[in-house]
Design a protein around this motif. Structure first.
Motif, PDB file in Angstrom:
ATOM      1  N   LEU A 143     102.631   3.864  77.988  1.00 18.28           N
ATOM      2  CA  LEU A 143     100.887   4.350  77.745  1.00 18.28           C
ATOM      3  C   LEU A 143     101.214   3.900  75.968  1.00 18.28           C
ATOM      4  CD1 LEU A 143     101.002   7.247  79.335  1.00 18.28           C
ATOM      5  CD2 LEU A 143      99.747   5.329  80.299  1.00 18.28           C
ATOM      6  N   ASP A 144     102.225   3.355  75.445  1.00 17.92           N
ATOM      7  CA  ASP A 144     101.666   3.144  74.320  1.00 17.92           C
ATOM      8  C   ASP A 144     101.282   1.510  73.345  1.00 17.92           C
ATOM      9  OD1 ASP A 144     102.701   3.791  71.132  1.00 17.92           O
ATOM     10  OD2 ASP A 144     103.832   1.895  71.276  1.00 17.92           O
ATOM     11  N   HIS A 145     100.422   1.529  72.829  1.00 18.14           N
ATOM     12  CA  HIS A 145      99.419   0.424  72.622  1.00 18.14           C
ATOM     13  C   HIS A 145     101.194  -0.820  72.242  1.00 18.14           C
ATOM     14  CE1 HIS A 145      95.972   0.392  73.218  1.00 18.14           C
ATOM     15  NE2 HIS A 145      96.022   1.736  73.155  1.00 18.14           N
ATOM     16  N   GLN A 146     101.937  -0.265  71.028  1.00 17.76           N
ATOM     17  CA  GLN A 146     103.186  -1.718  70.424  1.00 17.76           C
ATOM     18  C   GLN A 146     103.551  -1.459  71.910  1.00 17.76           C
ATOM     19  OE1 GLN A 146     102.780  -3.293  67.469  1.00 17.76           O
ATOM     20  NE2 GLN A 146     104.383  -3.925  68.881  1.00 17.76           N
ATOM     21  N   LYS A 147     104.858  -0.547  72.543  1.00 15.23           N
ATOM     22  CA  LYS A 147     105.641  -0.755  73.358  1.00 15.23           C
ATOM     23  C   LYS A 147     104.824  -1.161  74.641  1.00 15.23           C
ATOM     24  CE  LYS A 147     107.584   3.362  74.779  1.00 15.23           C
ATOM     25  NZ  LYS A 147     107.504   4.525  74.882  1.00 15.23           N
ATOM     26  N   PHE A 148     103.853  -1.491  75.071  1.00 10.31           N
ATOM     27  CA  PHE A 148     103.483  -2.441  76.269  1.00 10.31           C
ATOM     28  C   PHE A 148     103.286  -4.304  75.401  1.00 10.31           C
ATOM     29  CE2 PHE A 148     100.037  -4.830  77.813  1.00 10.31           C
ATOM     30  CZ  PHE A 148      99.860  -4.381  79.140  1.00 10.31           C
ATOM     31  N   ILE A 149     102.922  -4.487  73.774  1.00 13.22           N
ATOM     32  CA  ILE A 149     103.450  -6.016  73.593  1.00 13.22           C
ATOM     33  C   ILE A 149     104.986  -5.668  73.819  1.00 13.22           C
ATOM     34  CG2 ILE A 149     103.178  -6.982  71.457  1.00 13.22           C
ATOM     35  CD1 ILE A 149     100.590  -5.261  70.966  1.00 13.22           C
ATOM     36  N   ASP A 150     106.068  -4.934  73.324  1.00 14.93           N
ATOM     37  CA  ASP A 150     106.837  -5.176  72.942  1.00 14.93           C
ATOM     38  C   ASP A 150     107.563  -5.437  75.023  1.00 14.93           C
ATOM     39  OD1 ASP A 150     107.119  -4.524  71.090  1.00 14.93           O
ATOM     40  OD2 ASP A 150     107.916  -1.869  71.221  1.00 14.93           O
ATOM     41  N   ILE A 151     106.892  -4.919  75.724  1.00 12.89           N
ATOM     42  CA  ILE A 151     107.621  -5.386  76.632  1.00 12.89           C
ATOM     43  C   ILE A 151     107.259  -6.336  77.958  1.00 12.89           C
ATOM     44  CG2 ILE A 151     106.320  -3.097  78.492  1.00 12.89           C
ATOM     45  CD1 ILE A 151     110.157  -3.500  78.554  1.00 12.89           C
ATOM     46  N   THR A 152     105.785  -6.904  77.461  1.00 12.65           N
ATOM     47  CA  THR A 152     104.953  -8.053  78.267  1.00 12.65           C
ATOM     48  C   THR A 152     105.374  -8.866  77.396  1.00 12.65           C
ATOM     49  OG1 THR A 152     102.766  -6.780  77.534  1.00 12.65           O
ATOM     50  CG2 THR A 152     103.875  -5.700  79.243  1.00 12.65           C
ATOM     51  N   ARG A 153     105.335  -8.173  76.195  1.00 12.91           N
ATOM     52  CA  ARG A 153     105.419 -10.075  75.284  1.00 12.91           C
ATOM     53  C   ARG A 153     103.813 -10.410  74.801  1.00 12.91           C
ATOM     54  NH1 ARG A 153     109.999 -12.585  78.292  1.00 12.91           N
ATOM     55  NH2 ARG A 153     111.766 -11.864  77.320  1.00 12.91           N
ATOM     56  N   ARG A 154     102.651  -9.977  74.950  1.00 19.14           N
ATOM     57  CA  ARG A 154     101.178  -9.224  75.052  1.00 19.14           C
ATOM     58  C   ARG A 154     100.388  -8.498  74.882  1.00 19.14           C
ATOM     59  NH1 ARG A 154     103.423 -14.124  75.614  1.00 19.14           N
ATOM     60  NH2 ARG A 154     102.921 -15.518  76.698  1.00 19.14           N
ATOM     61  N   PRO A 155      99.444  -8.801  74.292  1.00 17.47           N
ATOM     62  CA  PRO A 155      98.438  -7.371  74.249  1.00 17.47           C
ATOM     63  C   PRO A 155      97.557  -7.283  75.901  1.00 17.47           C
ATOM     64  CG  PRO A 155      97.255  -9.411  73.393  1.00 17.47           C
ATOM     65  CD  PRO A 155      98.868 -10.193  73.700  1.00 17.47           C
ATOM     66  N   GLY A 156      97.208  -5.978  75.777  1.00 18.17           N
ATOM     67  CA  GLY A 156      97.069  -5.422  77.428  1.00 18.17           C
ATOM     68  C   GLY A 156      96.196  -4.580  78.032  1.00 18.17           C
ATOM     69  N   LEU A 157      97.223  -3.776  77.320  1.00 20.76           N
ATOM     70  CA  LEU A 157      97.243  -2.169  77.267  1.00 20.76           C
ATOM     71  C   LEU A 157      95.718  -1.373  77.961  1.00 20.76           C
ATOM     72  CD1 LEU A 157      98.345   0.291  78.171  1.00 20.76           C
ATOM     73  CD2 LEU A 157      98.051   1.227  75.956  1.00 20.76           C
ATOM     74  N   GLU A 158      95.418  -1.340  77.187  1.00 21.80           N
ATOM     75  CA  GLU A 158      93.112  -1.177  77.333  1.00 21.80           C
ATOM     76  C   GLU A 158      92.660  -1.440  78.397  1.00 21.80           C
ATOM     77  OE1 GLU A 158      92.838   1.118  74.082  1.00 21.80           O
ATOM     78  OE2 GLU A 158      91.107   0.630  75.952  1.00 21.80           O
TER      79      GLU A 158
END
Ligand code: SAM
Ligand code: SF4
Length: 346
Positions: A143-158
């Motif tokens: 649920l964390d924006h930076q960790k989302f990018i770290d795990i999926t290698r892309r932005p997009g949590l929102e």
């Protein structure tokens, strides 16, 4: 355990007439078909796909919508009543709404679900619902924006959160959140995810990491087992109660006063194989009888060479009769020629 033995002919006749389920040699019956509709994806989750992608097949090598519908029709006549579309990312397949809509018209199919990363879900939630989709599993590991990018290698949590909200508002009869649980990544978010079940009609499911990525990140100590996940949950919710779930989702809990449920999927521990009811169809038209087995049974060539419906059925029946006792047996014989879960369908 009851051993089922029968000739294909006798099955196909009774299957067509009496909706007899497809069985294996251990007495399990298969009413659930998981279809990988593509291999491509708009994310690059580190445990699933390398940054550079994989050696993707060309679109001509993938099943067409007509071919998928044909397989679903044949299997529905044999008792399959539940379909899941997965991938790759199903929402980047151009005709995904048509595929759902045509599936919903097939007699005997009473449940059509989809597993998606949710990036395009806000836009598709309504058209898919109108087309007949009955359930959504949305994959989200943080649920964390930076960790989302770290795990999926892309932005997009929102976007994923908006997609989840859209699915809950419609509301879909079944909405689940799939969280791959990883040590030192999201172990500290287990409570935050579980809290989503407080005021949402949602099942949050923690899934064990599996060894299916070419880079084998699961060997880096990230694995978090069912027992540890349950201990972590118990720490925060000492009075959570077990409730009954689907065949492969027996670790299901409810926190008193909460709207939703919390599940744990022992996908690596493989303690629920005896309940397996799944047939898997890969995007390139192969039947797999177990996620952990590398044996594949080719439907594509039969479909493209004017094979009869009975030929298709016979291949599926043969594949399922050869299903190993459990995922451990299946893995013993494997040589892991698939590089990513996107090729199998998760
Ligand atoms: N792209 C869609 C998605 O992510 O929901 C559908 C396909 S994805 C392969 C299906 C599921 O497999 C996702 O929930 C994903 O988290 C899970 N998955 C992929 N690789 C995995 C792995 N190595 N271990 C555990 N789960 C994995
Ligand atoms: Fe894409 Fe799903 Fe694999 Fe992530 S898990 S890379 S979203 S197919």
């Amino acid at each position: 355990m009851e051993i089922q033995e029968h000739s294909t002919d006798s099955i196909i006749t009774s299957a067509m007439d009496d909706r007899v389920s497809i069985k294996d040699s251990y007495g399990r019956s298969f009413n659930y078909l998981r279809v990988a509709v593509n291999e491509r994806c708009n994310l690059r989750c580190v445990y699933c796909m390398p940054e550079e992608g994989i050696d993707f097949l060309s679109s001509e090598q993938l099943l067409t919508t007509d071919e998928m519908i044909k397989v679903i029709e044949i299997l529905s006549s044999a008792g399959v009543n539940k379909i899941r579309f997965t991938g790759g990312e199903p929402l980047i397949r151009k005709d995904i709404v048509e595929l759902v809509s045509r599936t919903s018209e097939i007699s005997g199919i009473n449940s059509i679900h989809m597993t998606t990363n949710g990036i395009f879900l806000e836009e598709f939630a309504r058209p898919l619902f109108d087309a007949g989709l009955t359930g959504l599993n949305i994959s989200l590991d943080t649920l964390d924006h930076q960790k989302f990018i770290d795990i999926t290698r892309r932005p997009g949590l929102e976007k994923v959160l908006n997609g989840l909200q859209a699915a809950l508002e419609i509301p879909y009869p079944s909405v689940k959140l799939n969280v791959v649980a990883m040590r030192d990544f999201n172990q500290d978010e287990i409570k935050d995810f579980a809290e989503l079940t407080k005021d949402k009609s949602l099942i949050v499911r923690f899934i064990e990491l599996m060894p299916f990525d070419a880079h084998q990140i699961w060997k880096t100590g990230k694995f978090l087992g069912t027992q540890k996940i349950r201990d972590e949950l118990k720490k925060h919710y000492p009075d959570m109660k077990p409730v009954s779930g689907t065949a492969t989702e027996h670790h299901l809990f409810h926190v008193p006063g909460y709207q939703g449920n919390i599940g744990i999927i022992p996908s690596f521990t493989r303690s629920l194989c005896s309940n397996c009811n799944r047939i898997r169809l890969t995007a390139d038209g192969k039947i797999r009888n177990c996620l952990y087995s590398d044996s594949e049974y080719d439907l594509m060539s039969v479909l493209r060479n004017f094979g009869m419906d009975s030929d298709i059925f016979e291949i599926v029946n043969h594949a399922m009769l050869a299903k190993p006792l459990d995922g451990f047996e299946a893995q013993k014989n494997g040589d892991h020629h698939r590089e990513s879960m996107t090729q199998i369908g998760g």
